[in-house]
Design a protein around this motif. Structure first.
Motif, short mmCIF file in Angstrom:
data_model
loop_
_atom_site.label_atom_id
_atom_site.label_comp_id
_atom_site.label_asym_id
_atom_site.label_seq_id
_atom_site.Cartn_x
_atom_site.Cartn_y
_atom_site.Cartn_z
N MET A 44 0.98 -0.97 0.05
CA MET A 44 -0.16 -0.13 0.16
C MET A 44 0.94 1.11 0.11
O MET A 44 0.49 2.24 -0.69
CB MET A 44 -0.90 0.03 1.16
N SER A 45 1.84 1.29 0.64
CA SER A 45 2.96 2.25 0.66
C SER A 45 3.55 2.67 -0.50
O SER A 45 3.72 3.78 -1.13
CB SER A 45 3.96 2.21 1.90
N SER A 46 3.99 1.45 -1.15
CA SER A 46 4.76 1.71 -2.23
C SER A 46 3.74 2.31 -3.48
O SER A 46 3.95 3.17 -4.30
CB SER A 46 5.35 0.38 -2.99
N LEU A 47 2.66 1.73 -3.57
CA LEU A 47 1.57 2.44 -4.56
C LEU A 47 1.17 3.81 -4.37
O LEU A 47 1.14 4.59 -5.10
CB LEU A 47 0.30 1.29 -4.50
N SER A 48 1.13 3.99 -2.87
CA SER A 48 0.82 5.54 -2.69
C SER A 48 1.77 6.33 -3.03
O SER A 48 1.75 7.62 -3.36
CB SER A 48 0.23 5.67 -1.24
#
Length: 222
Positions: free
Chosen positions: A27-31
């Protein structure tokens, strides 16, 4: 003190916590990717000569930067269904973190772009470079290189703030830790381990971003 420390439930739950770590990183990488892309878009609006675009960009940036990210997460997950937009916990988390990251990235990148001297752009035009190449090689690449450490710090902070999305049942690290705590009641051991895991994740993200920076933004050897 009669408390008996028992880390056995924590070690037994490592597969679950590992799943949470992967969810947090995903989730952090996509964000990060979506947030940086959207941030560059709002940065261009912020620097536009059109007052309407500047006003929209400034309003968005100020709204996001001056409200808590938890409120933004709640708005996306609980508020948007009122207008017919229903998202899962993970989808709402990614959207909220993307919108939050974009506002901060826009201001960070704007500082880098404004550090580029106009003479450099004029030199590119004098050499016959296309406008796209001028913005790619003379404006954006040096600008992002200049502010890359600040962007990395913002990305790491966002990864740590992802713990807040457990409040909407997004399946990330803190969500699984809270579930484990409710099952075992070993709060001290679980949250101590959680803190250590976030520390290791921060170091991992920092090293990874540093490697990316050395590959894409380092100056060529003479």
């Amino acid at each position: 003190m009669n408390y008996t420390f028992d880390f056995a439930p924590v070690f037994a739950a490592w597969p679950t916590l590992l799943e949470g770590m992967i969810g947090t990183l995903r989730m952090s990488s996509l964000s990060m990717v979506f947030g940086l892309s959207l941030g560059i878009f709002f940065m261009m609006m912020r620097l536009s000569k059109l007052p309407t675009l500047r006003t929209i960009a400034i309003g968005y940036i100020e709204l996001i930067r001056n409200t808590p990210i938890l409120v933004q997460v709640f708005f996306v997950f609980f508020g948007m269904p009122a207008i017919g937009i229903r998202l899962s916990g993970e989808q709402a988390a990614i959207l909220a973190m993307t919108l939050n990251c974009a506002a901060y990235a826009a201001e960070i990148v704007r500082g880098g772009v404004q550090s580029i001297r106009p003479g450099q752009i004029e030199a590119g035009r004098a050499l016959g470079m296309h406008t796209a190449d001028i913005y790619r090689f003379i404006v954006f690449r040096p600008a992002i290189r200049a502010v890359y450490p600040a962007l990395c710090s913002q990305f790491i902070l966002m990864m740590l703030n992802s713990s807040l999305v457990s409040s909407v049942s997004a399946e990330e690290l803190t969500y699984f830790a809270q579930t484990l705590d409710a099952q075992t009641f070993r709060s001290f051991e679980i949250y101590l381990a959680l803190g250590v895991i976030y520390l290791l994740l921060s170091q991992f993200v920092s090293v990874t971003l540093g490697m990316i920076g050395r590959v894409y933004f380092s100056y060529p050897a003479k």
